[in-house]
Design a protein around this motif. Structure first.
Motif, mmCIF file in Angstrom:
data_model
loop_
_atom_site.group_PDB
_atom_site.id
_atom_site.type_symbol
_atom_site.label_atom_id
_atom_site.label_comp_id
_atom_site.label_asym_id
_atom_site.label_seq_id
_atom_site.Cartn_x
_atom_site.Cartn_y
_atom_site.Cartn_z
ATOM 1 N N ALA A 89 -2.746 -1.497 3.970
ATOM 2 C CA ALA A 89 -2.630 -2.742 4.271
ATOM 3 C C ALA A 89 -4.117 -3.188 4.886
ATOM 4 O O ALA A 89 -4.685 -4.470 4.671
ATOM 5 N N VAL B 18 3.267 -2.065 0.021
ATOM 6 C CA VAL B 18 1.954 -2.542 0.320
ATOM 7 C C VAL B 18 1.010 -1.955 -1.015
ATOM 8 O O VAL B 18 0.207 -2.743 -1.481
ATOM 9 N N CYS C 254 3.250 -9.882 1.006
ATOM 10 C CA CYS C 254 3.851 -8.844 0.743
ATOM 11 C C CYS C 254 4.769 -9.064 2.182
ATOM 12 O O CYS C 254 4.586 -9.124 3.196
ATOM 13 N N SER D 81 1.603 2.810 5.140
ATOM 14 C CA SER D 81 1.675 1.671 4.698
ATOM 15 C C SER D 81 0.557 0.529 5.369
ATOM 16 O O SER D 81 0.100 -0.268 4.827
ATOM 17 N N ASP E 44 7.983 1.460 2.298
ATOM 18 C CA ASP E 44 6.979 0.513 2.960
ATOM 19 C C ASP E 44 5.614 0.658 2.414
ATOM 20 O O ASP E 44 4.863 -0.341 1.819
ATOM 21 N N THR E 45 5.166 1.998 2.156
ATOM 22 C CA THR E 45 3.866 2.004 1.471
ATOM 23 C C THR E 45 3.979 1.769 0.073
ATOM 24 O O THR E 45 2.934 1.275 -0.629
ATOM 25 N N LEU F 262 0.823 -8.753 6.370
ATOM 26 C CA LEU F 262 2.254 -8.145 5.924
ATOM 27 C C LEU F 262 2.843 -9.218 7.132
ATOM 28 O O LEU F 262 3.012 -9.514 8.126
ATOM 29 N N VAL G 158 -4.384 -6.874 3.430
ATOM 30 C CA VAL G 158 -3.178 -7.568 3.033
ATOM 31 C C VAL G 158 -2.426 -7.968 4.176
ATOM 32 O O VAL G 158 -1.891 -6.979 4.827
#
Ligand code: ADP
Ligand code: ASP
Ligand code: MG
Length: 418
Positions: A222, A161, A172, A218, A157-158, A229, A227
């Motif tokens: 974000a 991102v 994303c 993550s 997940d990280t 998600l 960001v």
């Protein structure tokens, strides 16, 4: 002319667990590309591969070095990325797979929980610019010694991102085996409900408190780079959950409690009969910090046995238990006293919600729910937006269901703490 939108799509282990699922994922990626997107894909190891590799290592050496563990564990993503690129090629698409040394993902050297420090996205930009689909091995990086590192469990997940940030992606998307973020783990609480929009801070707490659906780091990344998600299912086309910044004037009614999470990977350590003098806690927790062990709840009390002495109890992640006990025993000797006892039979159950800031009595209601179920609370910690209790691990699932029910989280427009 602007280039086509760039989408980072991350697929978790269960989404690529078999050749059929992998082919299904490939078709989804192709559809996304044909909608007019440039696609960078991040993939986890297939199914239980990472667990299997860890089990395998334990049969060879019960206490391997973390550097070698990283090299071993990263193999899972190397395999899945190559296979997914092949699946895309079988669909007639141009695709190329990459692992850490090719991706320019630089991390620190904290093996098994490394942090990304820099990403050189030029190779990926070039690849997608040429119309190819780039498939990246998640979970791994390269440190300054050019050694392979991994980012901690769930770390793909990280990777996703961080790549979205580095490549300035438009979207994303995190594809997983459930339809989105729920009010509780839907596998444990059958009437858990999907949350359409959840705030970064709530998701960060939830992820840190055991909701494995997203890795906490993550969400940190974000949030820092703003960001949004989209967490959704790889098995259907339903819209999932959006993880977004907190609105200034939310239109919707904010429930006090957004979700309940459980973390069963917790262990408790108690040092008894420590000298009661300044610097003891600093020495203990300084030593644990030096070993990169994250300590969670801490309770200090006067020793029941001896006057002028202290007991300190705290929790750590189960995987750090042995390391923490070894450290603590050494520190106790230096301090001239203390006995160390530990147990791997606890769980942490937590409620989370930014609405708690403005609702009183939320914690009391949670404690009441546990009391009515005959569940003993061993430790408590609170923040503005969460309450956590350490309880017997055997009672953890029941605790989740009770708490979920008491806050009426299964109801369509639940408003808790009325
Ligand atoms: P992936 O392999 O896609 O990374 P994970 O197994 O890491 O998927 O995470 C998805 C799982 O997280 C779900 O299958 C679900 O059991 C669990 N989970 C725990 N808490 C939640 C929650 N609040 N909402 C959704 N899923 C959750
Ligand atoms: N394969 C790794 C794990 O199982 C990373 C991930 O799935 O995100 O933890
Ligand atoms: Mg995961």
């Amino acid at each position: 002319m602007n280039p086509p939108p760039l989408v980072v799509m991350k697929f978790g282990g269960s989404s690529v667990a078999s050749p059929d699922r992998m082919k299904n994922v490939a078709r989804r990626i192709v559809a996304k590309k044909h909608e007019g997107n440039r696609c960078v894909v991040v993939v986890s190891a297939m199914g239980d591969t990472t667990d299997d590799l860890i089990d395998l290592s334990k049969k060879i050496n019960p206490d391997p070095t973390e550097r070698e563990m990283d090299l071993l564990m990263s193999a899972g993503e190397q395999i899945s990325s190559a296979l997914l690129a092949m699946a895309l090629q079988a669909e007639g698409e141009k695709a190329a797979a990459f692992f850490a040394p090719q991706l320019g993902i630089r991390t620190d050297s904290v093996h098994t929980k490394a942090r990304i420090v820099d990403i050189d996205g030029s190779r990926l930009q070039k690849e997608v610019g040429n119309g190819s689909i780039a498939v990246c091995a998640g979970f791994q990086g390269l440190d300054s010694e050019n050694d392979i590192t991994t980012l901690g469990r769930g770390g793909s997940d990280t990777t996703a991102v961080a790549l979205a940030v580095a490549l300035r992606a438009d979207v994303c998307e995190i594809y997983t085996d459930v339809d989105g973020i729920y009010t509780s783990d839907p596998r444990i609480v059958p009437d858990a409900r999907k949350i359409d929009r959840i705030y970064f801070d709530e998701m960060l707490e939830l992820a840190s408190l055991g909701a494995k659906v997203m890795m906490n780091r993550s969400i940190e990344v974000a949030k820092k780079y703003n960001v949004p998600l989209h967490v959704r299912s790889s098995l259907n086309n339903n819209s999932g959950s959006m993880i977004v910044p907190e609105e200034e004037n939310p239109m919707m009614e904010r429930p006090a409690v957004r979700a309940v999470a459980v973390d069963k990977d917790q262990a408790r350590i108690t040092a008894t009969d420590l000298p009661d003098k300044p610097g003891v806690a600093a020495k203990i927790f300084g030593s644990l910090a030096d070993a990169n062990i994250n300590v969670d709840m801490i309770v200090q009390s006067s020793s029941e046995q001896s006057a002028g002495k202290n007991d300190i109890s705290f929790t750590v992640g189960s995987t750090d238990l042995k390391k923490a006990v070894d450290r603590l025993k050494a520190v106790a000797v230096e301090l001239g006293g203390g006995h160390v006892v530990s147990g791997d039979d606890v769980a942490k159950v937590s409620i989370v919600g930014v609405g708690m800031r403005s609702h009183a009595g939320v914690a009391a209601r949670m404690f009441q729910a546990l009391a009515e179920a005959g569940i003993n609370i061993e430790m408590i910690s609170t923040s503005e937006i969460k309450v956590s209790c350490i309880i017997d691990r055997k009672q953890a699932d029941e605790a989740m269901r009770r708490i979920h029910a008491v806050f009426e989280m299964g109801q369509p427009a639940f408003v808790a703490a009325r």
